[in-house]
Design an enzyme around this catalytic site. Structure first.
Site, short mmCIF file in Angstrom:
data_model
loop_
_atom_site.label_atom_id
_atom_site.label_comp_id
_atom_site.label_asym_id
_atom_site.label_seq_id
_atom_site.Cartn_x
_atom_site.Cartn_y
_atom_site.Cartn_z
N ASP A 280 -2.08 -5.24 -5.85
CA ASP A 280 -1.05 -5.07 -6.89
C ASP A 280 -1.59 -5.36 -8.29
OD1 ASP A 280 0.81 -4.71 -4.74
OD2 ASP A 280 0.98 -6.89 -4.57
N GLU B 50 8.96 1.40 -6.06
CA GLU B 50 8.65 0.03 -6.49
C GLU B 50 7.54 0.04 -7.53
OE1 GLU B 50 7.63 -1.68 -2.70
OE2 GLU B 50 5.67 -0.72 -2.65
#
Ligand SMILES: *[C@@H]1O[C@H](CO)[C@@H](O)[C@H](O)[C@H]1NC(C)=O
Ligand SMILES: *[C@@H]1O[C@H](CO)[C@@H](O)[C@H](O)[C@H]1NC(C)=O
Ligand SMILES: *[C@@H]1O[C@H](CO)[C@@H](O)[C@H](O)[C@H]1NC(C)=O
Ligand SMILES: *[C@@H]1O[C@H](CO)[C@@H](O)[C@H](O)[C@H]1NC(C)=O
Ligand SMILES: *[C@@H]1O[C@H](CO)[C@@H](O)[C@H](O)[C@H]1NC(C)=O
Ligand SMILES: *[C@@H]1O[C@H](CO)[C@@H](O)[C@H](O)[C@H]1NC(C)=O
Ligand SMILES: *[C@@H]1O[C@H](CO)[C@@H](O)[C@H](O)[C@H]1NC(C)=O
Ligand SMILES: *[C@@H]1O[C@H](CO)[C@@H](O)[C@H](O)[C@H]1NC(C)=O
Ligand SMILES: *[C@@H]1O[C@H](CO)[C@@H](O)[C@H](O)[C@H]1NC(C)=O
Ligand SMILES: *[C@@H]1O[C@H](CO)[C@@H](O)[C@H](O)[C@H]1NC(C)=O
Length: 597
Positions: free
Chosen positions: A42, A219
């Site tokens: 991420d 997301e």
């Protein structure tokens, strides 16, 4: 006249210098992925001209502490760990209590941004114990910092209410500040947005701004303002093989957002690439005005079976012409991209941690502390780790935790914590090795090395005190001495390999230590002999020739989920009463080879 001449000379000088600087690195670059190998998922990266033209990247850390590592670079090639956003217990005491390691608890995707002299890091501490619909499951938090090179400058967490994750701040040109996030996907998947006061965490009503293109779990939103548009970058498809990056844009921050007809803009789904699961991207512009994307990726190939390093950070060049949609290059191991600053420019980076390609040669000298890249699982119990105690200088003393690396079925280990410290596996092939002095005197006292992914996924090889009858194997090569105790209830030290995972693990190996090895310093080693297997070996530190390979085990059991393998040491009484500490010395990690295709 003189003034004009001087002005002209100055003009020429600056023009000539910038021309020649540009010429010096005008060639397109060749570089290699991943840029941050190992457990660095991420990614969120920025370029900060105001801080000596430095690039900074943050990544997720789940239950690892210290958490949210920040890497810096001046040249986009050499990356140095310069600290962790989450470095003190009081910043986020709740990290101690995240429950159910069976799921994906802890710190999820951070967004790192620089605005008006301050660094901001927005993220979510997820606690699976609470219902999806309960905002207390999603502890959304803001950290503010003046200087990432001084990790003490990061604030305590400022909390805000949002039933979701992957939150990021965005400053609009009119001075309004927004938080964008992914609404909990099992509830109502959508990208949502609210106005926020970053100093207090006060948020306005949340609005749906985009539902994505139909992939599971939209997301990882990031908003960029460019050429009069608000561009919304997102990830879809879940973080596995179907992961992808999509984009939409709007003239209005509140939408409606129009989907890019070229979506997905970046994915390796349905390819045979070694680099899979590409998604969760971020974008930044370098000092020459060129755009780059970073994303997470798993080096697994489409088989997706052996990937102990988990989700890593990759980088890709992006062309983004005026008014047009950005175009990302496909991610692979060897990349060609925009010109990069000269390689030497990173050498003067200060910062507490190592460059990402460095190995370890840690001897725990007196008055030193644990290296910055050493990582615990949640907060370590106070006093559990002592560097170079007076009785045993040049060792790391580890006091046992009552609970082992699994703790209670993978759940919260309580205030006693888990006595573990490791470093990320960052190379496909590596050798990790420590010396261990450990003389267990009570049943089930154990100390050893682990390839640790989560509390429910780890492969351990330890020295443990067990009844002689526990032995299931012998060391064929070791000199067995006839004085081996025959009383089956006598407690004797054993080497024990055991693993736990949702994926099949080999049965435990329990072998009594050759008596001649008793109370000697032992070397314990985990070595990636190829991309799919770890070899666990042990020998007396002074007698390498007596080395025994206890098992060569598949790393599939530690290839799963959201994290990546930590190679480290543990000491536990396995729920019994033992208190014998372990002394670890000569900690070595060597990267032997990096596979890129
Ligand atoms: C953690 O979760 C387990 C399983 O749901 C539960 O039994 C336990 O009470 C929880 N522990 C804490 C500290 O909340
Ligand atoms: C979050 O919501 C709860 C319950 O509505 C409220 O008590 C709390 O003050 C809110 N927190 C913030 C930072 O607004
Ligand atoms: C997203 O989908 C929901 C229905 O699931 C719909 O009510 C909403 O209008 C959509 N939002 C946007 C921004 O398209
Ligand atoms: C990969 O292929 C499958 C099956 O054709 C399809 O459903 C999926 O959307 C594709 N994934 C991407 C990211 O294109
Ligand atoms: C340099 O790299 C950029 C980004 O990948 C690409 O768009 C451009 O075509 C490359 N230029 C040359 C001369 O290869
Ligand atoms: C370690 O620190 C102590 C106290 O500051 C000092 O007395 C001692 O000399 C130091 N030892 C070494 C080896 O530097
Ligand atoms: C090893 O050390 C333990 C604890 O100090 C002691 O009980 C034991 O007798 C020693 N074993 C040998 C073979 O020296
Ligand atoms: C990796 O090593 C294991 C154990 O030695 C072996 O079974 C496997 O075939 C090897 N894999 C490759 C690709 O060489
Ligand atoms: C961990 O300890 C528990 C008891 O607390 C025990 O049941 C379990 O077998 C141990 N497992 C591992 C893998 O260490
Ligand atoms: C711990 O020690 C106490 C007191 O000696 C004993 O009663 C208990 O059974 C021991 N517990 C374990 C798990 O060994």
């Amino acid at each position: 006249m003189v003034l004009t001449t001087t002005a002209a000379a100055l003009l020429c000088l600056s023009a000539c210098v910038s021309t020649s600087l540009a010429a010096a690195h005008a060639q397109n670059s060749t570089y290699y992925n991943p840029i941050l190998p190992g457990f660095h998922p991420d990614p969120s990266c920025i370029f900060v001209p105001e801080r000596d033209s430095t690039f900074f990247c943050a990544s997720s850390s789940f239950n690892a502490f210290p958490g949210i590592p920040i890497h810096a670079s001046k040249d986009l090639q050499s990356w140095k760990l310069i600290g962790h956003v989450l470095n003190r217990r009081e910043q986020l005491p709740r990290l101690a209590e995240t429950n159910r390691s069976t799921r994906h608890v802890g710190i999820w995707a951070p967004t790192l941004r620089f605005h008006d002299g301050d660094f901001w890091l927005v993220t979510t501490l997820v606690d699976d114990d609470r219902p999806q619909t309960d905002f207390s499951r999603w502890d959304n938090i803001i950290f503010k910092g003046k200087d990432p090179f001084n990790q003490g400058s990061w604030s305590n967490a400022i909390h805000f209410n949002f039933t979701g994750y992957d939150t990021e701040p965005f400053w609009d040109v009119d001075g309004k500040v927004y938080i964008t996030g992914a609404h909990a996907w099992q509830v109502a998947p959508a990208i949502q947005q609210a106005e926020v006061d970053l100093e207090t965490g006060k948020v306005s009503e949340w609005q749906n701004i985009w539902n994505g293109t139909g992939g599971m779990a939209p997301e990882g939103p990031h908003i960029f303002r460019k050429d009069g548009f608000y561009y919304l970058l997102a990830a879809e498809g879940g973080t596995g093989l179907d992961h992808r990056v999509t984009m939409s844009r709007s003239k209005n921050i509140n939408g409606p957002f129009e989907s890019n007809p070229a979506n997905p803009v970046l994915t390796n789904a349905n390819t045979t690439s070694y680099f899979q699961t590409i998604g969760h991207a971020d974008l930044f512009k370098d000092g020459d005005g060129n755009w780059w994307g970073v994303a997470l990726s798993t080096r697994s190939g489409p088989d997706y079976i052996n990937y102990p390093m988990g989700r890593e950070t990759v980088m890709t060049p992006v062309s983004w012409p005026e008014d047009k949609w950005p175009v990302f290059s496909q991610v692979s191991g060897k990349m060609s991209g925009w010109p990069m600053p000269p390689r030497a420019s990173s050498q003067d980076l200060h910062g507490v941690g190592p460059f990402i390609t460095e190995g370890d040669q840690v001897d725990f000298p007196p008055n030193s502390s644990l290296p910055a890249h050493f990582t615990h699982w949640r907060f370590p119990a106070p006093e559990a780790f002592t560097v170079s105690p007076a009785s045993n200088p040049h060792t790391l003393r580890i006091s046992p935790s009552a609970l082992n690396l699994t703790a209670l079925n993978g759940n919260y280990a309580g205030p006693g914590g888990q006595s573990f410290v490791g470093r990320r596996q960052q190379d496909t092939l590596f050798t990790y090795r420590v010396d261990l002095d450990f003389s267990p005197s009570a049943l089930e006292e154990e100390a050893g090395v682990s390839a640790f992914l989560t509390q429910n996924h780890h492969l351990d090889m330890g020295i443990v005190l067990l009844p002689a009858s526990a032995s299931t194997a012998a060391f064929p090569g070791a000199k067995q001495v006839t004085t081996t105790p025959t009383d089956p209830s006598a407690l004797i030290p054993h080497v024990r390999f055991r693993g736990i995972s949702y994926v099949a693990v080999p049965p435990p190996v329990v072998a009594s230590l050759p008596p001649a090895w008793a109370n000697r310093t032992l070397t314990l080693e985990i070595r990636a002999s190829n991309a799919s297997h770890f070899a666990f070996s042990v020998w007396p530190a002074a007698a390498r020739s007596e080395a025994q390979t206890v098992i060569v085990a598949s790393n599939a059991p530690v290839s799963w989920g959201f994290t990546g393998v930590l190679l480290g040491v543990y000491c536990t009484s396995n729920g019994h009463n033992g208190t014998t500490p372990a002394y670890v010395s000569k900690w070595r990690y060597t990267g032997d080879e990096q596979f890129r295709d």
